[in-house]
Design a protein around this motif. Structure first.
Motif, PDB file in Angstrom:
ATOM      1  N   GLU A  86       0.820  -1.206   0.000  1.00 53.01           N
ATOM      2  CA  GLU A  86       0.000   0.000   0.000  1.00 53.01           C
ATOM      3  C   GLU A  86       0.856   1.259   0.000  1.00 53.01           C
ATOM      4  OE1 GLU A  86      -2.752  -0.171   3.254  1.00 53.01           O
ATOM      5  OE2 GLU A  86      -3.576  -2.093   2.580  1.00 53.01           O
ATOM      6  N   ASP A  87       2.007   1.206   0.683  1.00 51.51           N
ATOM      7  CA  ASP A  87       2.878   2.364   0.788  1.00 51.51           C
ATOM      8  C   ASP A  87       4.264   1.894   1.234  1.00 51.51           C
ATOM      9  OD1 ASP A  87       2.611   1.823   3.558  1.00 51.51           O
ATOM     10  OD2 ASP A  87       1.104   3.386   3.812  1.00 51.51           O
ATOM     11  N   ARG A  88       5.189   2.855   1.350  1.00 52.90           N
ATOM     12  CA  ARG A  88       6.564   2.533   1.738  1.00 52.90           C
ATOM     13  C   ARG A  88       6.627   1.864   3.107  1.00 52.90           C
ATOM     14  NH1 ARG A  88      10.126   4.992   4.936  1.00 52.90           N
ATOM     15  NH2 ARG A  88      12.333   4.677   4.546  1.00 52.90           N
ATOM     16  N   ALA A  89       5.833   2.338   4.037  1.00 53.60           N
ATOM     17  CA  ALA A  89       5.849   1.776   5.396  1.00 53.60           C
ATOM     18  C   ALA A  89       5.488   0.291   5.367  1.00 53.60           C
ATOM     19  CB  ALA A  89       4.895   2.548   6.305  1.00 53.60           C
ATOM     20  N   GLN A  90       4.482  -0.064   4.599  1.00 51.87           N
ATOM     21  CA  GLN A  90       4.105  -1.474   4.513  1.00 51.87           C
ATOM     22  C   GLN A  90       5.201  -2.279   3.813  1.00 51.87           C
ATOM     23  OE1 GLN A  90       0.788  -2.827   1.925  1.00 51.87           O
ATOM     24  NE2 GLN A  90      -0.024  -3.789   3.793  1.00 51.87           N
ATOM     25  N   ALA A  91       5.810  -1.722   2.774  1.00 51.31           N
ATOM     26  CA  ALA A  91       6.899  -2.414   2.081  1.00 51.31           C
ATOM     27  C   ALA A  91       8.074  -2.661   3.031  1.00 51.31           C
ATOM     28  CB  ALA A  91       7.352  -1.604   0.868  1.00 51.31           C
ATOM     29  N   VAL A  92       8.359  -1.687   3.882  1.00 49.58           N
ATOM     30  CA  VAL A  92       9.437  -1.847   4.857  1.00 49.58           C
ATOM     31  C   VAL A  92       9.079  -2.949   5.860  1.00 49.58           C
ATOM     32  CG1 VAL A  92      10.652  -0.704   6.768  1.00 49.58           C
ATOM     33  CG2 VAL A  92      10.388   0.461   4.565  1.00 49.58           C
ATOM     34  N   ARG A  93       7.825  -3.013   6.271  1.00 46.44           N
ATOM     35  CA  ARG A  93       7.408  -4.094   7.187  1.00 46.44           C
ATOM     36  C   ARG A  93       7.597  -5.464   6.518  1.00 46.44           C
ATOM     37  NH1 ARG A  93       3.362  -0.362   8.364  1.00 46.44           N
ATOM     38  NH2 ARG A  93       1.781  -1.484   7.163  1.00 46.44           N
ATOM     39  N   TYR A  94       7.254  -5.564   5.245  1.00 45.15           N
ATOM     40  CA  TYR A  94       7.473  -6.825   4.525  1.00 45.15           C
ATOM     41  C   TYR A  94       8.966  -7.143   4.446  1.00 45.15           C
ATOM     42  CZ  TYR A  94       2.586  -6.634   2.920  1.00 45.15           C
ATOM     43  OH  TYR A  94       1.224  -6.589   2.841  1.00 45.15           O
ATOM     44  N   ALA A  95       9.793  -6.130   4.218  1.00 42.85           N
ATOM     45  CA  ALA A  95      11.240  -6.338   4.156  1.00 42.85           C
ATOM     46  C   ALA A  95      11.782  -6.821   5.502  1.00 42.85           C
ATOM     47  CB  ALA A  95      11.947  -5.058   3.709  1.00 42.85           C
TER      48      ALA A  95
END
Length: 122
Positions: A86-95
């Motif tokens: 959805e956004d960078r924050a969610q991508a970072v959580r996945y990372a």
């Protein structure tokens, strides 16, 4: 939004190119989970840098090719994943979730440019 996750690892570590069965099982479970949830678009590991090459062109200079291994680099790209978030924050959580599978790793997260992100042409 799409994000590219590139992971870097120390290719001198014994597990870098010879993962344990336990690790492979955990990675397989994450891949299946992320696929089922629509997070994962694609993911691949890559061979050691000894099988690679680096192509570089400095401004005003000729293109130069350096064959691997890249002994001067402590960490090399070990693979990548293209994901939906959805956004960078969610991508970072996945990372972070991905990084938790490893003993030691660095994961770079970069948003993929979409045509709508480009400035209008004059």
């Amino acid at each position: 939004m799409r994000f590219l996750m590139m992971h870097r690892l120390d290719e001198r570590a014994p597990e870098a190119w010879n993962p344990s069965q336990e690790f492979m099982q955990k990675m397989g479970e994450m891949i299946q989970d992320w696929t089922d949830r629509g997070i994962l678009i694609t993911a691949e590991g890559v061979h050691p840098s000894a099988k690679g090459a680096l192509v570089r062109k400095d401004r005003g200079a000729a293109t130069k090719v350096t064959d691997g291994p890249f002994t001067e680099a402590k960490e090399v790209i070990g693979g990548f994943a293209l994901i939906n978030a959805e956004d960078r924050a969610q991508a970072v959580r996945y990372a972070q979730e991905y990084a938790d599978l490893f003993e030691e790793i660095e994961v770079e997260v970069r948003q993929v440019v979409e045509f709508d992100d480009l400035p209008p042409q004059a």
